[in-house]
Every structure is written in C-alpha cells, then in structure tokens.
Design a protein around this motif. Structure first.
Motif, short mmCIF file in Angstrom:
data_model
loop_
_atom_site.label_atom_id
_atom_site.label_comp_id
_atom_site.label_asym_id
_atom_site.label_seq_id
_atom_site.Cartn_x
_atom_site.Cartn_y
_atom_site.Cartn_z
N GLY A 173 0.76 -1.24 0.00
CA GLY A 173 0.00 0.00 0.00
C GLY A 173 0.79 1.29 0.00
O GLY A 173 0.22 2.35 0.23
N SER A 174 2.11 1.25 -0.25
CA SER A 174 2.88 2.49 -0.26
C SER A 174 2.82 3.17 -1.62
O SER A 174 3.00 2.52 -2.65
N PRO A 175 2.61 4.49 -1.66
CA PRO A 175 2.63 5.21 -2.94
C PRO A 175 4.02 5.33 -3.52
O PRO A 175 4.18 5.78 -4.66
N ARG A 176 5.05 4.91 -2.78
CA ARG A 176 6.42 4.97 -3.29
C ARG A 176 6.74 3.76 -4.17
O ARG A 176 7.81 3.68 -4.75
N THR A 177 5.83 2.85 -4.28
CA THR A 177 5.93 1.63 -5.10
C THR A 177 7.33 1.00 -4.97
O THR A 177 7.72 0.62 -3.90
N THR A 188 8.73 -0.47 2.63
CA THR A 188 7.70 -1.46 2.96
C THR A 188 7.68 -2.56 1.90
O THR A 188 7.55 -3.74 2.23
N ARG A 189 7.80 -2.17 0.65
CA ARG A 189 7.83 -3.16 -0.43
C ARG A 189 9.05 -4.07 -0.28
O ARG A 189 8.98 -5.28 -0.53
N GLN A 190 10.17 -3.48 0.10
CA GLN A 190 11.37 -4.27 0.29
C GLN A 190 11.18 -5.31 1.40
O GLN A 190 11.55 -6.47 1.25
N LEU A 191 10.55 -4.86 2.50
CA LEU A 191 10.31 -5.78 3.61
C LEU A 191 9.35 -6.89 3.21
O LEU A 191 9.57 -8.07 3.52
N ALA A 192 8.29 -6.52 2.49
CA ALA A 192 7.35 -7.53 2.01
C ALA A 192 8.04 -8.50 1.05
O ALA A 192 7.74 -9.70 1.03
N ALA A 231 4.90 -3.81 8.24
CA ALA A 231 4.81 -2.35 8.22
C ALA A 231 6.19 -1.77 8.44
O ALA A 231 7.04 -2.37 9.10
N THR A 232 6.41 -0.59 7.87
CA THR A 232 7.62 0.17 8.15
C THR A 232 7.23 1.57 8.59
O THR A 232 6.21 2.11 8.17
N THR A 233 8.07 2.14 9.42
CA THR A 233 7.81 3.47 9.94
C THR A 233 9.14 4.15 10.22
O THR A 233 10.19 3.49 10.26
N HIS A 234 9.12 5.45 10.40
CA HIS A 234 10.35 6.16 10.76
C HIS A 234 10.69 5.92 12.22
O HIS A 234 11.82 5.56 12.57
#
Length: 222
Positions: free
Chosen positions: A8-12, A17-21, A119-122
C-alpha cells in the motif's frame, strides 16, 4: 501454494515497505510458494461510498480494478498485507482498499486462508499498524501467522538488517498453509464476526442464494 502480497505504499518500487514484504515473499518462495506482489498505486480503486449495492449481488457499482484483485486474492492460499505508517495508521491507498473489501468481509469470501502483515515506519506506530492489518485479515476470515514492523529512523539499511526475520515470517506463513496453523484467540474473533455478519447473509438470501447455501453448508448458519 500461492501467496500474494498487497502493498500500500505510494512509493511503489522505492518503498522500504515493499522491500520488507519482498523479503517475506522470498522466505515463502524458499519454502516452495509461488509468490506475487501487487502495488495498489498501480491500480484504480475507487473509495467505497457505503451504498450497500454489493450486498445484493456481490458486484460493486464502480467498475475499476478491485474485482480482478479480489479474484487474485481468492485464488491465493496466503495473503500478506504491507503498509507504511502514515499518521499512526495505514496509508490512504491501503485504507481505501480495505474499505472496498466490505463484501468479502461480510460473506467471508476468503475464509480458511492464512496471512501475515508487515509495516515500516520512521519512529513509531509500526506494531500498531501490523496489528490493525492482522485484524482486517481476521475480519476476512483469514488466520494470521504473525507480522513484522521496522522503525528505520531514516536508515534504509535497517530493512536489510530485518531480512532474516522477514524471510522467517514468510517460511512460517508457507508452513501455516501446508501444515495447518491454529490460534484460538483469532478463531474466536472470527466466529464472533461471523455471528454478526450472518444476519446480512440471511437478509439477502433471496439475492445471494449460492452464498447463503455456502454458509449453511459450512455450518455458519444453522
């Protein structure tokens, strides 16, 4: 065995998050799974307006990419939800997607599948977003095998460091699919949800006969 990750990240492709997934899917692939990842930002998904039109025939009034994605989820054995933390919650893209799953939730169209969340967060909120995404999985009748969140502190290498744990989660998800996995707490929550949703199924049984019969056959409606 097929596992699909909804990202679901707009950074595609630039998304941590995509990397973690991706690490989760790598672990699942090592355990024999066929995997794919879907970037919600590449799809056209209209926000739900709560018109309840889908209750009558399972078809949304909006013609967009959600129905095809729903079919891909139904054809999968495992589902991974992946979102960054935006103001202490999932991204807007992820929330719109979740809201459009109302019919799948009410009729338990994904029941019996296994899943997990990342999930990823700062700095903060990652564990809460993982818990929320797993809660949505339970709404769908999906048992979660766990989750992982990473607070990067702005350091992208933090995700690389989490690679082994994320791959282990992917292997755990694959094992949950092949070997079975139970969690009494989640199963009780899912039973409670179905008890609530069954009134919708009963009220619309003249319109959704097949779904009503499926609930009866499953023993969800006596």
């Amino acid at each position: 065995m097929k596992i699909i990750a909804i990202h679901g990240s707009p950074r595609t492709i630039r998304s941590t998050t995509r990397q973690l997934a991706g690490f989760v899917l790598e672990g699942a692939a090592e355990a024999g799974a066929e995997t794919e990842i879907v970037d919600l930002c590449d799809l056209r998904i209209t926000p739900c307006t709560a018109c309840e039109g889908c209750s009558f025939n399972g078809i949304c009034v909006y013609e967009d990419d959600l129905p095809e994605l729903a079919v891909r989820m139904k054809n999968a054995d495992g589902i991974v939800f992946a979102s960054p933390v935006y103001i202490d919650n999932v991204s807007g893209q992820m929330k719109i997607f979740f809201d459009r799953l109302a019919d799948a939730i009410h009729y338990q169209l994904l029941a019996g599948k296994k899943g997990c969340s990342v999930a990823t967060t700062h700095t903060s909120g990652g564990d809460e977003v993982v818990a929320y995404q797993n809660h949505v999985l339970n709404y769908l009748g999906v048992i979660s095998a766990g989750g992982i969140s990473i607070a990067t502190g702005g350091n992208p290498e933090a995700v690389d460091a989490a690679g082994p744990a994320a791959r282990a989660l992917g292997k755990k998800l694959a094992a949950a699919i092949t070997d079975g996995f139970s969690d009494p707490v989640q199963e009780e929550e899912i039973r409670g949800n179905r008890e609530f949703f069954k009134d919708i199924v009963i009220d619309n049984r003249d319109f959704r006969t097949e779904e009503y019969e499926r609930w009866v056959q499953q023993g969800w409606i006596p």
